[in-house]
Design a protein around this motif. Sequence first.
Motif, short mmCIF file in Angstrom:
data_model
loop_
_atom_site.label_atom_id
_atom_site.label_comp_id
_atom_site.label_asym_id
_atom_site.label_seq_id
_atom_site.Cartn_x
_atom_site.Cartn_y
_atom_site.Cartn_z
N ARG A 20 9.03 -26.00 24.14
CA ARG A 20 9.74 -26.91 25.02
C ARG A 20 9.28 -26.73 26.47
O ARG A 20 9.20 -25.61 26.97
N GLU A 26 7.91 -29.33 33.26
CA GLU A 26 8.94 -30.25 32.77
C GLU A 26 9.25 -31.31 33.83
O GLU A 26 9.42 -32.50 33.49
N TRP A 55 13.28 -33.17 24.87
CA TRP A 55 11.86 -33.07 24.56
C TRP A 55 11.67 -32.59 23.13
O TRP A 55 12.39 -31.72 22.65
N ALA A 69 9.92 -37.80 23.64
CA ALA A 69 11.19 -37.56 24.33
C ALA A 69 12.14 -38.72 24.07
O ALA A 69 11.72 -39.83 23.71
#
Length: 231
Positions: A20, A26, A55, A69
């Motif tokens: 992740r 991110e 995600w 996503a």
Amino acid sequence: MPPNRRPFPRYIADASAEGRPYGRWEDRLRDEFAGACEPLAAEAGSALDPETLRWFPDRSWGGRTYVPASGRAAEVTVDDEGEETVAEYYGWVSFAAGSADEGPADLFAKVDFTDVTADDNPEWRIDLNDDVIGRWRTDGGRGGDVTLVWGLPLIRGAVAATAELDGESLDQAPIVDGRFTLIAVDAVAGFGDDLYLEIKLFNRSVREIASESLYAEADTEEDDDGDEATA
């Protein structure tokens, strides 16, 4: 061993490598995804709420990595029938490997939205999204769509997911944090009837506990002249 009469490409994608996303990476993915959602906000009824983004495991194919996503709209809207609804945005961000110094490059996002969600469909056993990311071709004009599939098991006990074509496994992946991502050839033509992927979930005993086809046959009805009309 004789030649395979159905040479479907199998296990063509690299396994998830990054897990992740977090931190600045991110943030970068979120900005790319949210930016792609902006042109859809008016039609969806509300802009994306970036804090709701979930995600899915990344998968790589064809020199690019795909990070699927999904996320919810920021505001509740009312549909044509007067029902309150919250649109769900879904899609992916892809990127090329880039250099060792600069990291991932050439980010690109593709998104869409829907008001048909798992919250309103308690009978669903898998919440699936899919998108065609390429094309597979073989001799005689035969081939199919290379398809990215990501989903959420909606039943307990699922630890692995597979993508099967007419009973043959073309990809598999563990379920991580309740999510999975697959890449396999779908809508294959030229080997008899057209063939479509079936996504299956398995528990720790390797027992199938859910399945869902990516193909939903359109409802048809005959008009007054006897001609068939697609609903």
